[in-house]
Write a protein that holds these residues in place. Sequence first.
Motif, PDB file in Angstrom:
ATOM      1  N   THR A 266     -31.342  23.928 -24.264  1.00 33.52           N
ATOM      2  CA  THR A 266     -31.688  22.673 -23.480  1.00 33.52           C
ATOM      3  C   THR A 266     -30.473  21.837 -23.322  1.00 33.52           C
ATOM      4  O   THR A 266     -29.757  21.618 -24.490  1.00 33.52           O
ATOM      5  N   ASN A 267     -30.252  21.511 -21.888  1.00 38.51           N
ATOM      6  CA  ASN A 267     -29.187  20.575 -21.769  1.00 38.51           C
ATOM      7  C   ASN A 267     -29.442  19.616 -20.375  1.00 38.51           C
ATOM      8  O   ASN A 267     -29.375  20.224 -19.152  1.00 38.51           O
TER       9      ASN A 267
ATOM     10  N   ALA B 138     -34.896   6.062 -13.208  1.00 40.13           N
ATOM     11  CA  ALA B 138     -36.396   6.622 -12.616  1.00 40.13           C
ATOM     12  C   ALA B 138     -35.971   7.894 -11.790  1.00 40.13           C
ATOM     13  O   ALA B 138     -36.732   8.900 -12.021  1.00 40.13           O
ATOM     14  N   GLU B 139     -34.937   7.969 -10.964  1.00 38.09           N
ATOM     15  CA  GLU B 139     -34.869   9.016 -10.221  1.00 38.09           C
ATOM     16  C   GLU B 139     -34.332  10.509 -11.214  1.00 38.09           C
ATOM     17  O   GLU B 139     -34.629  11.302 -10.647  1.00 38.09           O
ATOM     18  N   THR B 140     -33.882  10.045 -12.139  1.00 41.92           N
ATOM     19  CA  THR B 140     -33.419  11.034 -13.164  1.00 41.92           C
ATOM     20  C   THR B 140     -34.531  11.613 -14.171  1.00 41.92           C
ATOM     21  O   THR B 140     -34.248  12.516 -14.816  1.00 41.92           O
ATOM     22  N   GLY B 141     -35.477  10.817 -14.122  1.00 41.64           N
ATOM     23  CA  GLY B 141     -36.426  11.405 -15.292  1.00 41.64           C
ATOM     24  C   GLY B 141     -36.222  10.730 -16.426  1.00 41.64           C
ATOM     25  O   GLY B 141     -37.114  11.213 -17.292  1.00 41.64           O
ATOM     26  N   LEU B 142     -35.174   9.867 -16.656  1.00 42.03           N
ATOM     27  CA  LEU B 142     -34.882   9.512 -18.003  1.00 42.03           C
ATOM     28  C   LEU B 142     -35.396   8.098 -18.226  1.00 42.03           C
ATOM     29  O   LEU B 142     -34.989   7.507 -19.429  1.00 42.03           O
ATOM     30  N   ASP B 143     -35.993   7.351 -17.478  1.00 42.24           N
ATOM     31  CA  ASP B 143     -36.313   5.975 -17.556  1.00 42.24           C
ATOM     32  C   ASP B 143     -37.154   5.607 -18.854  1.00 42.24           C
ATOM     33  O   ASP B 143     -37.140   4.475 -19.626  1.00 42.24           O
ATOM     34  N   ASN B 144     -38.000   6.848 -19.140  1.00 41.10           N
ATOM     35  CA  ASN B 144     -38.984   6.546 -20.402  1.00 41.10           C
ATOM     36  C   ASN B 144     -38.306   6.444 -21.468  1.00 41.10           C
ATOM     37  O   ASN B 144     -38.861   6.106 -22.362  1.00 41.10           O
TER      38      ASN B 144
ATOM     39  N   THR C 236     -24.258  -1.775 -19.785  1.00 40.84           N
ATOM     40  CA  THR C 236     -24.912  -0.621 -18.878  1.00 40.84           C
ATOM     41  C   THR C 236     -23.954  -0.468 -17.697  1.00 40.84           C
ATOM     42  O   THR C 236     -23.806   0.805 -17.359  1.00 40.84           O
ATOM     43  N   SER C 237     -23.545  -1.423 -17.036  1.00 37.88           N
ATOM     44  CA  SER C 237     -23.179  -1.324 -15.590  1.00 37.88           C
ATOM     45  C   SER C 237     -24.043  -0.526 -14.807  1.00 37.88           C
ATOM     46  O   SER C 237     -25.297  -1.000 -14.810  1.00 37.88           O
ATOM     47  N   TYR C 238     -23.643   0.345 -14.172  1.00 38.20           N
ATOM     48  CA  TYR C 238     -24.454   1.110 -13.219  1.00 38.20           C
ATOM     49  C   TYR C 238     -25.100   2.264 -13.918  1.00 38.20           C
ATOM     50  O   TYR C 238     -25.893   3.075 -13.055  1.00 38.20           O
ATOM     51  N   GLY C 239     -24.855   2.275 -15.246  1.00 30.58           N
ATOM     52  CA  GLY C 239     -25.715   3.343 -16.097  1.00 30.58           C
ATOM     53  C   GLY C 239     -25.051   4.665 -16.195  1.00 30.58           C
ATOM     54  O   GLY C 239     -25.739   5.642 -16.640  1.00 30.58           O
ATOM     55  N   ILE C 240     -24.022   4.890 -15.921  1.00 27.40           N
ATOM     56  CA  ILE C 240     -23.245   6.152 -16.054  1.00 27.40           C
ATOM     57  C   ILE C 240     -23.345   6.457 -17.699  1.00 27.40           C
ATOM     58  O   ILE C 240     -23.727   7.763 -17.874  1.00 27.40           O
ATOM     59  N   SER C 241     -22.931   5.891 -18.315  1.00 23.37           N
ATOM     60  CA  SER C 241     -22.796   6.366 -19.796  1.00 23.37           C
ATOM     61  C   SER C 241     -24.096   6.224 -20.492  1.00 23.37           C
ATOM     62  O   SER C 241     -24.504   6.932 -21.149  1.00 23.37           O
ATOM     63  N   THR C 242     -25.042   5.389 -20.044  1.00 20.46           N
ATOM     64  CA  THR C 242     -26.570   5.176 -20.487  1.00 20.46           C
ATOM     65  C   THR C 242     -26.953   6.779 -20.238  1.00 20.46           C
ATOM     66  O   THR C 242     -27.942   7.213 -20.717  1.00 20.46           O
ATOM     67  N   LEU C 243     -26.783   7.461 -18.937  1.00 19.42           N
ATOM     68  CA  LEU C 243     -27.358   8.773 -18.502  1.00 19.42           C
ATOM     69  C   LEU C 243     -26.941   9.697 -19.834  1.00 19.42           C
ATOM     70  O   LEU C 243     -27.651  10.487 -20.256  1.00 19.42           O
ATOM     71  N   TYR C 244     -25.579   9.792 -20.111  1.00 18.28           N
ATOM     72  CA  TYR C 244     -25.193  10.482 -21.105  1.00 18.28           C
ATOM     73  C   TYR C 244     -25.830  10.411 -22.384  1.00 18.28           C
ATOM     74  O   TYR C 244     -26.276  11.357 -23.107  1.00 18.28           O
ATOM     75  N   LEU C 245     -25.915   9.148 -23.057  1.00 18.42           N
ATOM     76  CA  LEU C 245     -26.744   8.859 -24.082  1.00 18.42           C
ATOM     77  C   LEU C 245     -28.274   9.190 -24.137  1.00 18.42           C
ATOM     78  O   LEU C 245     -28.741   9.897 -24.790  1.00 18.42           O
ATOM     79  N   ALA C 246     -28.927   8.962 -22.969  1.00 21.07           N
ATOM     80  CA  ALA C 246     -30.215   9.241 -22.765  1.00 21.07           C
ATOM     81  C   ALA C 246     -30.526  10.874 -22.702  1.00 21.07           C
ATOM     82  O   ALA C 246     -31.433  11.306 -23.210  1.00 21.07           O
TER      83      ALA C 246
ATOM     84  N   PRO D 154     -30.342  19.208 -12.401  1.00 17.38           N
ATOM     85  CA  PRO D 154     -29.741  18.717 -10.955  1.00 17.38           C
ATOM     86  C   PRO D 154     -29.900  17.163 -10.759  1.00 17.38           C
ATOM     87  O   PRO D 154     -28.853  16.474 -10.007  1.00 17.38           O
ATOM     88  N   ARG D 155     -30.961  16.500 -11.133  1.00 15.10           N
ATOM     89  CA  ARG D 155     -31.144  15.178 -10.848  1.00 15.10           C
ATOM     90  C   ARG D 155     -30.262  14.312 -11.498  1.00 15.10           C
ATOM     91  O   ARG D 155     -29.677  13.136 -10.968  1.00 15.10           O
ATOM     92  N   VAL D 156     -29.762  14.891 -12.729  1.00 13.02           N
ATOM     93  CA  VAL D 156     -28.681  14.021 -13.315  1.00 13.02           C
ATOM     94  C   VAL D 156     -27.411  14.447 -13.153  1.00 13.02           C
ATOM     95  O   VAL D 156     -26.467  13.387 -12.998  1.00 13.02           O
ATOM     96  N   ALA D 157     -26.971  15.444 -13.012  1.00  8.90           N
ATOM     97  CA  ALA D 157     -25.963  15.921 -12.426  1.00  8.90           C
ATOM     98  C   ALA D 157     -25.566  15.273 -11.065  1.00  8.90           C
ATOM     99  O   ALA D 157     -24.389  14.926 -10.831  1.00  8.90           O
ATOM    100  N   GLN D 158     -26.635  15.310 -10.032  1.00 12.35           N
ATOM    101  CA  GLN D 158     -26.194  14.489  -8.700  1.00 12.35           C
ATOM    102  C   GLN D 158     -26.015  13.170  -8.750  1.00 12.35           C
ATOM    103  O   GLN D 158     -25.099  12.566  -8.303  1.00 12.35           O
TER     104      GLN D 158
END
Length: 212
Positions: free
Chosen positions: A4-5, A116-122, A77-87, A10-14
């Motif tokens: 699991t990674n 929302a686009e990456t499916g991590l919003d929840n 947060t800024s635009y959420g780059i670091s947040t995506l790695y954490l989530a 693709p949604r997160v990587a893009q």
Amino acid sequence: MTYTNTLADPRVAQALTRMFNAAAHDADQVVEDGATTAQELADALAAIYMPISADGGKLLYNLVRATRPATVVEFGTSYGISTLYLAAAVRDNGAGRVVTTEMSKDKITAARRTFAETGLDNLITVLEGDARDTLAGLADPPEFVLLDGWKNLCLPVLRLLEPRLAPGTLVVADDVNLDSLRPYLDYVRDPANGYQSVTFPVEDGMEISCRL
């Protein structure tokens, strides 16, 4: 065997690629002078990403995967780059959530759209406003902390959270090369304040401090 990674989704990587490419133009942005308060500064810099590095993001992902915190708190947060790695790390751990803070309404709108686009919003709760106010009412104790907002506020935010930090909690601050982070670094590097701290040499440096 399947591993699991979520970073490979693709949604997160893009999304990360898109935002890192946009951040590469930060230096081209024009910032008006005259901002005096933290909110005015946030509004003036609303078009600027100011992200962690990709390697810094991977480091955060690995630390969260290893420590398995129930609640990750992010200042800035800024635009959420670091947040995506954490989530992504929280998602792959199978439990937990990310609580992140931001003052810029424009950045919050953009970040929520990306989440929302990456499916991590929840997995992500965005607190709007001054972190010194919004984090004061945090329901659960933070078990992992990333400090990457205004550097002069990193120490006040840490001191706000500090009474609820259990032994072993990791606190990470980005950009150790900035003079404005010096009071924070002096604090966590002083053993009398209850931390074991080490600088990790990734991009502009990350300070990783363990609560004792």
